[in-house]
Scaffold this motif. Structure first.
Motif, PDB file in Angstrom:
ATOM      1  N   GLY A  27       2.280 111.367  56.564  1.00  0.00           N
ATOM      2  CA  GLY A  27       3.019 110.175  56.166  1.00  0.00           C
ATOM      3  C   GLY A  27       4.483 110.461  55.883  1.00  0.00           C
ATOM      4  N   ASP A  28       5.193 109.412  55.421  1.00  0.00           N
ATOM      5  CA  ASP A  28       6.619 109.538  55.138  1.00  0.00           C
ATOM      6  C   ASP A  28       6.877 110.254  53.817  1.00  0.00           C
ATOM      7  OD1 ASP A  28       7.136 108.139  57.451  1.00  0.00           O
ATOM      8  OD2 ASP A  28       7.096 106.189  56.451  1.00  0.00           O
ATOM      9  N   GLU A  29       5.964 110.109  52.872  1.00  0.00           N
ATOM     10  CA  GLU A  29       6.156 110.648  51.528  1.00  0.00           C
ATOM     11  C   GLU A  29       5.461 111.996  51.408  1.00  0.00           C
ATOM     12  OE1 GLU A  29       7.564 110.102  47.484  1.00  0.00           O
ATOM     13  OE2 GLU A  29       7.909 108.925  49.288  1.00  0.00           O
ATOM     14  N   LYS A  30       6.229 113.013  51.009  1.00  0.00           N
ATOM     15  CA  LYS A  30       5.632 114.328  50.760  1.00  0.00           C
ATOM     16  C   LYS A  30       4.924 114.296  49.419  1.00  0.00           C
ATOM     17  CE  LYS A  30       8.548 117.555  53.344  1.00  0.00           C
ATOM     18  NZ  LYS A  30       9.427 118.733  53.213  1.00  0.00           N
ATOM     19  N   GLY A  31       3.742 114.900  49.377  1.00  0.00           N
ATOM     20  CA  GLY A  31       3.037 114.996  48.116  1.00  0.00           C
ATOM     21  C   GLY A  31       2.610 113.641  47.569  1.00  0.00           C
ATOM     22  N   CYS A  32       2.681 113.511  46.233  1.00  0.00           N
ATOM     23  CA  CYS A  32       2.189 112.323  45.530  1.00  0.00           C
ATOM     24  C   CYS A  32       3.287 111.265  45.416  1.00  0.00           C
ATOM     25  CB  CYS A  32       1.686 112.716  44.140  1.00  0.00           C
ATOM     26  SG  CYS A  32       1.073 111.329  43.176  1.00  0.00           S
ATOM     27  N   SER A  33       2.965 110.026  45.785  1.00  0.00           N
ATOM     28  CA  SER A  33       3.939 108.938  45.707  1.00  0.00           C
ATOM     29  C   SER A  33       4.001 108.320  44.312  1.00  0.00           C
ATOM     30  CB  SER A  33       3.596 107.848  46.731  1.00  0.00           C
ATOM     31  OG  SER A  33       2.264 107.418  46.565  1.00  0.00           O
TER      32      SER A  33
ATOM     33  N   CYS B  99       3.755 110.429  41.110  1.00  0.00           N
ATOM     34  CA  CYS B  99       4.493 111.306  40.188  1.00  0.00           C
ATOM     35  C   CYS B  99       5.459 112.242  40.892  1.00  0.00           C
ATOM     36  CB  CYS B  99       3.513 112.128  39.341  1.00  0.00           C
ATOM     37  SG  CYS B  99       2.664 113.427  40.269  1.00  0.00           S
ATOM     38  N   GLY B 100       5.398 112.333  42.234  1.00  0.00           N
ATOM     39  CA  GLY B 100       6.325 113.189  42.969  1.00  0.00           C
ATOM     40  C   GLY B 100       5.876 114.630  43.106  1.00  0.00           C
ATOM     41  N   GLY B 101       4.694 114.978  42.596  1.00  0.00           N
ATOM     42  CA  GLY B 101       4.192 116.347  42.730  1.00  0.00           C
ATOM     43  C   GLY B 101       3.880 116.703  44.161  1.00  0.00           C
ATOM     44  N   LEU B 102       4.230 117.917  44.573  1.00  0.00           N
ATOM     45  CA  LEU B 102       4.047 118.337  45.964  1.00  0.00           C
ATOM     46  C   LEU B 102       2.679 118.941  46.238  1.00  0.00           C
ATOM     47  CD1 LEU B 102       7.493 120.003  46.795  1.00  0.00           C
ATOM     48  CD2 LEU B 102       6.682 117.782  47.526  1.00  0.00           C
ATOM     49  N   GLY B 103       1.918 119.259  45.192  1.00  0.00           N
ATOM     50  CA  GLY B 103       0.652 119.960  45.385  1.00  0.00           C
ATOM     51  C   GLY B 103      -0.564 119.072  45.488  1.00  0.00           C
ATOM     52  N   HIS B 104      -0.380 117.755  45.452  1.00  0.00           N
ATOM     53  CA  HIS B 104      -1.520 116.839  45.551  1.00  0.00           C
ATOM     54  C   HIS B 104      -1.041 115.495  46.088  1.00  0.00           C
ATOM     55  CE1 HIS B 104       0.293 115.842  41.636  1.00  0.00           C
ATOM     56  NE2 HIS B 104      -0.141 114.619  41.868  1.00  0.00           N
ATOM     57  N   ARG B 105      -1.992 114.608  46.367  1.00  0.00           N
ATOM     58  CA  ARG B 105      -1.676 113.246  46.798  1.00  0.00           C
ATOM     59  C   ARG B 105      -2.046 112.282  45.668  1.00  0.00           C
ATOM     60  NH1 ARG B 105       1.457 112.985  51.288  1.00  0.00           N
ATOM     61  NH2 ARG B 105       0.659 110.906  51.697  1.00  0.00           N
ATOM     62  N   ILE B 106      -1.701 111.024  45.839  1.00  0.00           N
ATOM     63  CA  ILE B 106      -1.953 110.024  44.788  1.00  0.00           C
ATOM     64  C   ILE B 106      -3.446 109.829  44.540  1.00  0.00           C
ATOM     65  CG2 ILE B 106      -1.934 108.047  46.362  1.00  0.00           C
ATOM     66  CD1 ILE B 106      -0.478 106.470  44.152  1.00  0.00           C
ATOM     67  N   THR B 107      -4.286 110.152  45.532  1.00  0.00           N
ATOM     68  CA  THR B 107      -5.736 109.977  45.380  1.00  0.00           C
ATOM     69  C   THR B 107      -6.325 110.881  44.303  1.00  0.00           C
ATOM     70  OG1 THR B 107      -5.943 111.464  47.274  1.00  0.00           O
ATOM     71  CG2 THR B 107      -6.271 109.126  47.692  1.00  0.00           C
ATOM     72  N   ASN B 108      -5.683 112.022  44.042  1.00  0.00           N
ATOM     73  CA  ASN B 108      -6.154 112.901  42.956  1.00  0.00           C
ATOM     74  C   ASN B 108      -4.989 113.313  42.065  1.00  0.00           C
ATOM     75  OD1 ASN B 108      -4.970 114.440  44.920  1.00  0.00           O
ATOM     76  ND2 ASN B 108      -6.727 115.767  45.294  1.00  0.00           N
ATOM     77  N   CYS B 109      -4.186 112.310  41.652  1.00  0.00           N
ATOM     78  CA  CYS B 109      -3.024 112.567  40.784  1.00  0.00           C
ATOM     79  C   CYS B 109      -3.476 112.687  39.327  1.00  0.00           C
ATOM     80  CB  CYS B 109      -2.006 111.435  40.927  1.00  0.00           C
ATOM     81  SG  CYS B 109      -0.580 111.610  39.828  1.00  0.00           S
ATOM     82  N   PRO B 110      -3.243 113.822  38.682  1.00  0.00           N
ATOM     83  CA  PRO B 110      -3.685 113.984  37.293  1.00  0.00           C
ATOM     84  C   PRO B 110      -2.927 113.073  36.322  1.00  0.00           C
ATOM     85  CG  PRO B 110      -2.368 115.878  37.994  1.00  0.00           C
ATOM     86  CD  PRO B 110      -2.596 115.041  39.205  1.00  0.00           C
TER      87      PRO B 110
END
Length: 642
Positions: free
Chosen positions: A597-603, A605-616
């Motif tokens: 996708g266009d967004e790297k990592g989590c859209s 919180c902005g974390g690069l090590g995960h996606r929004i589906t498993n955002c802590p």
């Protein structure tokens, strides 16, 4: 066994055998029994039938069917036709299997690879759809606008017009030349009717007195965010400014506000109790004081260099200071106000100040204010505005969720991005060390030997800040400490002593991580890893500012959540930093979806090590909301009983 019993059993067996015989031999006497009956076929016969079927298929494939097969395959009825079609399908399948069997290993590998890629694409599409649904569900439904504007359906279509215009030779340049400048300095711009990029302060039409003040601060050339941001703000556009820490974002909103207020004062002097014209809102007292001092420096220098220039009055509205002093400035008529949300709302509700003539609003560290729970306070402040205003939002970290939310309050905004939102400065050397919890405070002394002073140490808890401060003092280290539990006078004294160089080390919580500009910081030490990767970016951004190099050391151990470590790992990879072995070994199933996708990592919180589906972070906020909802319901029922 007795003889009568044996006779009885034999009679029963005879009856049952007769019954079975009757079942086989009867001609449709009992249709239901016949329908339900499935005859038993011995294993040997089943194997023979299977072999016969295989040999029949081979004959068909070879093209020499037997006469019996030919007679059976002649289409005489519908059943025979369907049987013929089935046989043909089976033949095609067998042919495909044979062809596949003749493929080389390389061809087979390429086929399998294509299948895997197709499956991956399908998985990615599913993941993106799921992420869109989550982002929509967490998106703010209420716009960041005044209640009266929402109620009346007021929407501003055009940005505020100002008297500033770019020089003709800049306007006459082709858009391609501006794009070259943006590409050279890695500036990404989004929006309608984009303002031009200007690479010198003189071409921005700042007066000589202001240019001399910039030279005194050793600022000779605009930074990338200033090249695009200053022309946009001076022309009256609403902007979202995103750039790494230490990139000069403060001047993007400070210099225009000084120019606008000078113009307003020239046209018609501010009367008693009038103003402010410009309002700057920040999340912390220390950051508010820092911006206030910057504005005071430039406004005073302008008045000293040119006696014709009017003297601007700036007010600092923060907790811990006397309201009387703040009211004195307001009573004389105030041009610029720098405030924290709590104190400003208090003064607005008590009608000590009004925003009737305010036409310039800036929120520095905007995403942090929204994350810290100031969202409703900001919405309340918006309701006190009387008419359209120019709105500016700035931060080093601004995830997609916050950007979408912010756009609801802006009129044809220009989004200016230097680098990736939330990226760490490449001038900071990031080192990660594995240190056991009980050994951290002792390890600090050896860590302090890496560089000369000044050093900034961050800790999550107030008690840890006090413990580190006491330990360093006992070891003979000149150190001061600040956190939210200390009074304003003590915090101010500690910051001033550290800034002036009287003290070598400052120990602080995250109150010192957002936007504060400490000169000549060589080293930042994270005593513990923050729960949020954005806080980590803000912390290490206190060093390596304005093109200077710095070092950031972070202590981690088993207590750190794996998702934060994954975010850190990918942040280090992005900044081309050296990875320690324990981070290299860290793997996650979600890493395969990171770059889609266009967004790297989590859209979120902005974390690069995960996606929004498993955002802590999202999970923690949802859990908090659920628990608070439960408590509210309980309290409400209790209150009703009383």
């Amino acid at each position: 066994m007795d003889q009568p019993q044996q006779n009885q059993l034999s009679d029963d067996n005879l009856k049952s055998s007769k019954k079975r015989y009757k079942t086989h031999s009867s001609d449709d006497n009992d249709d239901s029994d016949l329908d339900n009956y499935v005859p038993y076929v011995p294993l040997k016969q089943r194997r023979q039938a299977k072999l016969a079927e295989i040999s029949h298929k081979k004959l068909l494939i070879s093209g020499h069917p037997s006469e019996d097969d030919e007679s059976q395959s002649l289409p005489g009825s519908d059943d025979e036709q369907s049987q013929h079609t089935t046989n043909q399908t089976n033949v095609d399948n067998e042919l495909e299997k044979l062809r596949r069997a003749k493929l080389s290993l390389l061809d087979q590998h390429s086929k399998l690879k294509k299948k895997a890629e197709a499956k991956k694409e399908n998985d990615i599409e599913k993941q993106l759809k799921e992420e869109e649904k989550i982002l929509e569900s967490v998106a703010e439904k209420k716009a960041l606008m005044a209640v009266s504007e929402l109620a009346k359906g007021i929407q501003y279509q055009d940005p505020i017009k100002t008297s500033w215009k770019a020089p003709k030779y800049i306007l006459n340049k082709a858009e391609e030349s501006h794009e070259k400048v943006r590409k050279k300095y890695r500036i990404t711009v989004e929006g309608e009717s984009l303002p031009p990029t200007i690479t010198s302060f003189r071409s921005m039409k700042f007066p000589k007195c202001l240019l001399n003040s910039l030279k005194k601060q050793n600022i000779k050339k605009p930074s990338p965010i200033q090249m695009q941001g200053l022309p946009a703000v001076l022309s009256g556009r609403d902007i979202i400014g995103i750039a790494f820490t230490g990139s000069g974002k403060t001047l993007v909103f400070v210099l225009p506000i000084i120019m606008f207020c000078l113009e307003q004062e020239y046209k018609l002097a501010f009367q008693r109790n009038e103003g402010p014209y410009g309002l700057i809102i920040v999340p912390s007292r220390e950051l508010a004081r820092q911006i206030f001092e910057i504005i005071e420096f430039y406004s005073q220098s302008v008045a000293l260099h040119d006696r014709k220039m009017p003297r601007l009055r700036t007010c600092l509205c923060i907790g811990g200071l006397s309201i009387k002093e703040q009211l004195e400035t307001i009573n004389h008529g105030v041009h610029i106000m720098v405030a924290t949300p709590g104190r400003l709302i208090d003064m607005l509700e008590k009608k000590m100040v009004n925003l009737n003539v305010c036409r310039y609003l800036c929120m520095d560290e905007a995403d942090r204010m929204i994350d810290m729970g100031f969202e409703e306070d900001i919405r309340t402040i918006f309701s006190y505005f009387n008419g359209q205003r120019q709105t500016l939002l700035f931060s080093a970290t601004m995830p997609k969720k916050i950007q979408n939310f912010a756009r609801s309050a802006l009129v044809k905004p220009v989004t200016i991005n230097v680098g990736r939102a939330g990226a760490a400065s490449k001038d900071v050397v990031q080192e990660v060390e594995y240190v056991k919890p009980e050994a951290k405070i002792v390890h600090l002394l050896s860590c302090l030997q890496k560089t000369e002073p000044r050093v900034l140490i961050f800790a999550e808890k107030k008690q840890d800040v006090d413990a580190i401060h006491e330990y360093l003092l006992l070891k003979g280290v000149e150190a001061v400490a600040i956190h939210g539990g200390k009074d304003q006078e003590e915090r101010l004294r500690a910051v001033n002593e550290f800034k002036s160089g009287e003290k070598d080390v400052l120990v602080a919580t995250d109150v010192a991580s957002k936007g504060l500009d400490f000169p000549e910081i060589k080293h930042v030490i994270n005593y513990d890893m923050p729960d949020d990767i954005e806080n980590y970016v803000h912390r290490i951004g206190r060093t390596g500012r304005y093109g200077k190099k710095g070092i950031a050391t972070t202590f981690i151990n088993k207590s750190v959540d794996q998702s934060i470590l994954l975010d850190m790992k990918h942040l280090l990879i992005e900044a081309k930093q050296k990875l320690p072995p324990f981070l290299i070994a860290l793997q996650s199933d979600s890493e395969k979806y990171l770059d889609m996708g266009d967004e790297k990592g989590c859209s979120y919180c902005g974390g690069l090590g995960h996606r929004i589906t498993n955002c802590p972070k999202l999970e923690a906020i949802q859990n908090k909301q659920a628990s608070s909802l439960g408590r509210k319901d309980y309290l409400a029922s209790g209150a009703a009983d009383w």
